[in-house]
Design a protein around this motif. Sequence first.
Motif, short mmCIF file in Angstrom:
data_model
loop_
_atom_site.label_atom_id
_atom_site.label_comp_id
_atom_site.label_asym_id
_atom_site.label_seq_id
_atom_site.Cartn_x
_atom_site.Cartn_y
_atom_site.Cartn_z
N ALA A 28 19.39 -17.77 4.46
CA ALA A 28 19.76 -16.31 5.03
C ALA A 28 19.64 -15.23 3.88
CB ALA A 28 21.16 -16.28 5.46
N GLU A 29 19.90 -15.55 2.78
CA GLU A 29 19.69 -14.74 1.31
C GLU A 29 18.31 -14.20 1.46
OE1 GLU A 29 23.20 -14.97 -1.78
OE2 GLU A 29 21.83 -16.31 -1.85
N ARG A 30 17.32 -15.46 1.42
CA ARG A 30 16.02 -15.24 1.19
C ARG A 30 15.40 -14.33 2.29
NH1 ARG A 30 12.54 -20.38 -1.24
NH2 ARG A 30 10.55 -19.40 -1.56
N VAL A 31 15.78 -14.78 3.49
CA VAL A 31 14.99 -14.28 4.65
C VAL A 31 15.24 -12.58 4.60
CG1 VAL A 31 14.79 -13.79 7.21
CG2 VAL A 31 14.72 -16.26 6.04
N ALA A 32 16.75 -12.44 4.33
CA ALA A 32 17.08 -10.89 4.58
C ALA A 32 16.52 -10.19 3.36
CB ALA A 32 18.50 -10.88 4.28
N PHE A 33 16.46 -10.71 2.27
CA PHE A 33 15.94 -10.14 1.02
C PHE A 33 14.29 -10.00 1.33
CE2 PHE A 33 13.51 -10.36 -3.11
CZ PHE A 33 13.89 -9.19 -3.59
N ILE A 34 13.38 -10.63 1.53
CA ILE A 34 12.24 -10.80 1.75
C ILE A 34 11.71 -9.77 3.03
CG2 ILE A 34 9.99 -12.02 2.33
CD1 ILE A 34 10.98 -12.45 -0.54
N LEU A 35 12.44 -9.86 3.91
CA LEU A 35 12.08 -8.80 5.02
C LEU A 35 12.71 -7.57 4.86
CD1 LEU A 35 13.56 -11.09 8.18
CD2 LEU A 35 10.88 -10.43 7.67
N HIS A 36 13.55 -7.35 4.26
CA HIS A 36 14.09 -5.93 3.83
C HIS A 36 13.62 -5.28 2.56
CE1 HIS A 36 16.61 -2.63 2.08
NE2 HIS A 36 16.55 -2.33 3.57
N ASP A 37 13.67 -6.21 1.58
CA ASP A 37 13.19 -5.36 0.26
C ASP A 37 11.56 -5.45 -0.01
OD1 ASP A 37 15.95 -5.42 -0.06
OD2 ASP A 37 15.46 -5.31 -2.23
N VAL A 38 10.85 -6.65 0.55
CA VAL A 38 9.64 -6.75 0.42
C VAL A 38 8.47 -6.19 1.41
CG1 VAL A 38 7.52 -8.43 0.02
CG2 VAL A 38 9.92 -8.66 -1.01
N PHE A 39 9.28 -6.43 2.84
CA PHE A 39 8.29 -6.04 3.92
C PHE A 39 9.08 -4.92 4.65
CE2 PHE A 39 6.85 -10.32 2.75
CZ PHE A 39 5.63 -10.11 3.13
N CYS A 40 9.97 -4.39 4.13
CA CYS A 40 10.66 -2.92 4.51
C CYS A 40 11.13 -3.13 6.01
CB CYS A 40 9.41 -1.83 4.46
SG CYS A 40 8.87 -1.82 2.48
N HIS A 41 11.56 -4.04 6.55
CA HIS A 41 12.27 -4.22 7.71
C HIS A 41 13.69 -3.53 7.72
CE1 HIS A 41 9.49 -6.35 10.09
NE2 HIS A 41 8.95 -6.82 9.04
N ALA A 95 21.10 -9.42 1.01
CA ALA A 95 20.09 -8.72 0.36
C ALA A 95 20.48 -8.20 -0.98
CB ALA A 95 19.33 -7.63 1.01
N SER A 96 21.56 -7.86 -1.09
CA SER A 96 22.19 -7.33 -2.10
C SER A 96 22.39 -8.40 -3.27
CB SER A 96 23.59 -6.48 -1.96
OG SER A 96 24.30 -6.19 -3.28
N SER A 97 22.94 -9.58 -2.56
CA SER A 97 23.29 -10.87 -3.47
C SER A 97 21.90 -11.40 -4.10
CB SER A 97 23.92 -11.75 -2.54
OG SER A 97 24.18 -13.13 -3.32
N ALA A 98 20.99 -11.26 -3.15
CA ALA A 98 19.60 -11.76 -3.60
C ALA A 98 19.10 -11.09 -4.86
CB ALA A 98 18.62 -11.75 -2.35
N ARG A 99 19.22 -9.46 -4.65
CA ARG A 99 18.98 -8.59 -5.60
C ARG A 99 19.53 -8.80 -7.16
NH1 ARG A 99 20.07 -4.27 -2.54
NH2 ARG A 99 18.81 -4.79 -0.86
N ARG A 100 20.85 -9.21 -7.08
CA ARG A 100 21.42 -9.42 -8.09
C ARG A 100 21.09 -10.77 -8.81
NH1 ARG A 100 25.84 -9.15 -5.75
NH2 ARG A 100 26.42 -11.19 -5.37
N ARG A 101 20.83 -11.98 -7.96
CA ARG A 101 20.18 -13.07 -8.65
C ARG A 101 18.66 -12.55 -9.43
NH1 ARG A 101 21.73 -18.34 -5.81
NH2 ARG A 101 23.32 -17.77 -4.32
N LEU A 102 18.01 -11.98 -8.78
CA LEU A 102 16.93 -11.53 -9.37
C LEU A 102 16.87 -11.00 -10.67
CD1 LEU A 102 14.61 -10.60 -6.28
CD2 LEU A 102 14.18 -12.58 -7.93
N ARG A 103 18.01 -9.72 -10.70
CA ARG A 103 17.95 -8.90 -11.93
C ARG A 103 18.74 -10.06 -12.86
NH1 ARG A 103 20.40 -5.14 -8.30
NH2 ARG A 103 22.41 -6.04 -8.69
#
Length: 312
Positions: A142-155, A175-183
Amino acid sequence: MTTQSEPGHGRPDPGLSAIMSERRQLINLAYRLLGSLAEAEDVVQETYARWYATSRQQQDAIESPGAWLTRVASRICLDVLGSARARRERYVGEWIPEPLPECTEWISGRPGGATVDPADRVTLDESVSMAFLVVLESMTPAERVAFILHDVFCHSFAEVAEIVGRTPAACRQLASSARRRLRESQGPASPTAQQAGIVRDFKQAWEAKDIDALIGLLDPDATAIADGGGLATTFLRPIEGGEQIARAWVEIADRRPGNMTFLERTVNGQPGLVAQQDGVTVTVFAFEVAGDRIKHIWVVRNPEKLCRWTTS
């Protein structure tokens, strides 16, 4: 392509060209979600199968076919991600995302080696770097899908919520949790030219079996991970520490066959190396460079993940 008939209806489908024009976007989305181009292609094929399983009346009622295809592909990817963890627990050794060469270099994995259709190519940017994809592997589906769809594909989060079956607020948190992991996992990216120079220096030091030069190019806390999938010989456990990696790479150089050559290539949009034997790519090396040191090396030897690399 605008005059082909829709399966089961026997009459022209004027929207076929528009529908098929979404293929590249779907491939790009599914590859980022799954880390496997082979699985991404299967997802896109299934997505189109579902589109043509609907009646013409149902298709005509869909306001945005592109959005419909994206929703369906994302949901299929979500299901695939849910089952992938169990499959990868049975995987021999470490699992690394499938590496991709530059679009001008790769060939099709299909029989005959026909040139891949441009619509099947993945746009290579920072969101498909090996370092990025490896972090995505640590996320929940769910994190991966939410992050990619919102942050990469702008949904919007409202659109994401419809796909993952959660509220927009919950998707925002995912998406916020995924962003934090990346940072937390990635430092400032070095300029591409600098990365290329460091990878080139690493190649030269490796070929010269210069252990001191290799140690100087590696971060003291560097890690090296290999993926043979049980189909190619490689080290099964990660190697930790710059000195340990340097020594291992010198051992690899000592065992290097006479017909093996190392070449500088672009791997997932970043400077990397490939090893070829008699023109056949047998290993792909992806790097993460932080500052002026190599932080991570990913070694892909599983032949099933190398079928799209050129043999020249």
